[in-house]
Design an enzyme around this catalytic site. Structure first.
Site, mmCIF file in Angstrom:
data_model
loop_
_atom_site.group_PDB
_atom_site.id
_atom_site.type_symbol
_atom_site.label_atom_id
_atom_site.label_comp_id
_atom_site.label_asym_id
_atom_site.label_seq_id
_atom_site.Cartn_x
_atom_site.Cartn_y
_atom_site.Cartn_z
ATOM 1 N N LYS A 263 -44.017 -3.934 28.545
ATOM 2 C CA LYS A 263 -44.040 -5.172 29.301
ATOM 3 C C LYS A 263 -44.357 -4.910 30.775
ATOM 4 O O LYS A 263 -44.131 -3.799 31.271
ATOM 5 C CB LYS A 263 -42.676 -5.870 29.223
ATOM 6 C CG LYS A 263 -42.279 -6.376 27.858
ATOM 7 C CD LYS A 263 -40.872 -6.953 27.912
ATOM 8 C CE LYS A 263 -40.457 -7.515 26.559
ATOM 9 N NZ LYS A 263 -41.200 -8.727 26.200
ATOM 10 N N ARG A 337 -39.347 -9.984 15.184
ATOM 11 C CA ARG A 337 -39.667 -10.412 13.817
ATOM 12 C C ARG A 337 -39.607 -9.240 12.836
ATOM 13 O O ARG A 337 -39.382 -9.446 11.639
ATOM 14 C CB ARG A 337 -41.037 -11.092 13.801
ATOM 15 C CG ARG A 337 -42.202 -10.198 14.149
ATOM 16 C CD ARG A 337 -43.434 -10.985 14.588
ATOM 17 N NE ARG A 337 -43.263 -11.550 15.927
ATOM 18 C CZ ARG A 337 -44.186 -12.300 16.532
ATOM 19 N NH1 ARG A 337 -45.337 -12.547 15.935
ATOM 20 N NH2 ARG A 337 -43.959 -12.787 17.734
#
Length: 508
Positions: A263, A337
């Site tokens: 990130k 996920r």
């Protein structure tokens, strides 16, 4: 903080001994002939007080009123939302004062909404994080009396509100802990302490146990971290034996660097909040401990860090999930996920009546809904309606988004059964469609709380959402008026669980 429910009218409030008296003033305030009514009427007539929600007027040593400090708080139309805004503003105004005892006078017609607003609004605004401060500020407010027209009639609402406040604060505290404190191991320990104190069943599994189960997707995310993963299983066996449970699945990424797909550095510290789903499941169990509804509830928490390392999983890797489906990793920052999909498959063994996963999953959901409503996706119409209704009642709202099959087109790949990301368009829906593949065998809902689990800026911190929504939903599933089927849980001072209820076997 100690809350008390008491039958109290406006005249009685004038004589109540406390440090602060808060009077919630709706637009239809009915004045009597007592000192409090006289003060409110004069303030309204002079337009010094607006009954608009959140507007305050303070008085000191008002004639005929025992409390030295009086706060008149506008409550708008008297709805639960407006009442909570009023309570939050009033409680925030005394947060740094030496006041130890506060009385909140709820409008007589507000019923359960007023009680919930008074308890939860006060708890939210008076919360102070102190755990990692060298000189923590003390929370002076110790006792809050909720004055209502009929305490007996509002007792159940009061119990629910207190439970919700306890669960929300528990989740907030876990969410606010720094990532070197709130590790996967720490979450397992917190779950075990919660279970021991309140009679829940618990298992905390480590890497060896998770490998034996076959959670290849979950394990791959954890490979780049020195912190060992944990898979937490909590059980509230409040309903009849064999009755299908509700399963709550909470994403527990205790810190998310993005992995190899790292990130940007700006605001990366906020990625400690990426375990907001796990915190909300633990917070919901903390609330269930207060009420012990006649309902079976399972909590599943896959928890690990997502770190860049020589052992980290990489873009292009193919993972084999617990379901047997293979997954091509295109972006390691879509890790939530990947841990949830194995937990959703694991949930099948409980033959659940419904499964709800809760996750800080996508920035796309923040773009779509901001920080007001959580995103809701559901494969079952009744479950979706129940969750929406629960959110509205708890003032913890969600908004349903679509699950059309066309949104899954971008997840197709030449190299596996499914890719873990697609393009930017509809990112929250695409993520939900990925999870949907692993939740085909039961009614399922997904709450994307990326916009609601925490706040940034000067008010940075965990919100504890959606504990209120989840608790309201679960209580609606329990039999009407149903208390606990079991005897009272042991207290924290005597933490030994019932024989065979606790299995903590986290092997590093």
């Amino acid at each position: 903080m100690d809350f008390e429910l008491k039958t109290l009218d406006v005249a009685g409030a004038a004589a109540e001994k406390c440090d602060v008296l808060v009077v919630l003033v709706p637009e239809n305030f009915q004045a009597g002939k007592d000192p409090v009514s006289a003060l409110v009427s004069a303030a309204l007539a002079a337009k010094d007080l607006e009954p608009k929600a959140g507007k305050l007027l303070q008085a000191y040593r008002a004639q005929g009123i025992a409390a030295p400090r009086v706060i008149l708080a506008g409550a708008g139309d008297g709805s639960g939302k407006r009442l909570q805004s009023a309570v939050q503003a009033a409680a925030a105004s005394v947060k740094s004062s030496p006041a130890k005892r506060m009385v909140i006078l709820v409008p007589p017609a507000s019923g359960a909404d007023g009680v919930r607003a008074a308890v939860c609004g006060t708890a939210e605004s008076s919360y102070v994080y102190v755990t990692t401060k060298s000189k923590p500020e003390a929370r002076e407010l110790k006792k809050v009396v909720i004055g209502v027209a009929d305490a007996a009639a509002d007792r159940e609402a009061f119990a629910r509100a207190r439970a919700a406040a306890a669960g929300i604060e528990f989740a907030r505290e876990l969410g606010n802990l720094p990532p070197n404190y709130a590790t996967p191991t720490r979450l397992g320990e917190e779950a075990t302490k919660l279970a021991d104190a309140h009679g829940f069943g618990v298992e905390v599994l480590g890497p060896k146990e998770v490998a034996r189960i076959g959670m290849g997707s979950f394990m791959s995310v954890a490979k780049g971290s020195a912190e060992p993963l944990r898979f937490i299983i909590l059980r509230h066996d409040g309903g009849p034996k064999g009755e299908a449970p509700v399963v709550l699945v909470g994403k527990g990424i205790t810190f998310d660097t993005g992995g190899i797909s790292i990130k940007p550095s700006a605001e990366m510290d906020e990625m400690k909040f990426d375990m907001g789903g796990a915190a909300s499941v633990l917070g919901t169990f903390r609330a269930l401990a207060e009420l012990k509804p006649r309902l079976n509830v399972i909590g599943l928490i896959p928890t690990c860090e997502n770190m860049p390392d020589g052992a980290s999983y990489k873009p292009g890797d193919i993972l084999t999930s617990l379901s047997g489906q293979t997954i091509e990793v295109l972006n390691t920052d879509a890790e939530g996920r990947l841990i949830l999909c194995d937990a959703l498959t694991y949930a099948e063994r409980f033959k659940p009546r419904a499964v709800i996963d809760i996750a800080t999953l996508t920035g796309a959901c923040v773009v779509a809904l901001g920080g007001v409503r959580s995103g809701l996706f559901a494969s079952d119409e009744e479950l979706a309606q129940q969750l929406q209704q629960a959110g509205e009642a708890a003032l913890d709202p969600c908004w349903r988004l679509p699950l059309d099959d066309e949104y899954a087109e971008g997840l197709k790949t030449n190299f596996a059964d499914v890719a873990n990301v697609a393009g930017r368009a509809g990112g929250a829906v695409v993520a939900a469609k990925f999870l949907h593949r692993f939740a085909q065998n039961y009614p399922w809902a997904h709450l994307d709380i990326a916009g609601t689990a925490w706040k940034g800026g000067s008010n940075k911190g965990s919100t504890g959402r959606p504990v209120g929504l989840l608790l309201e939903y679960l209580l609606a599933q329990a039999p009407a008026g149903g208390g606990a089927r079991r005897t009272a849980a042991p207290k924290a001072a005597a933490p030994a669980p019932a024989k065979g209820r606790r299995k903590a076997r986290a092997s590093a």
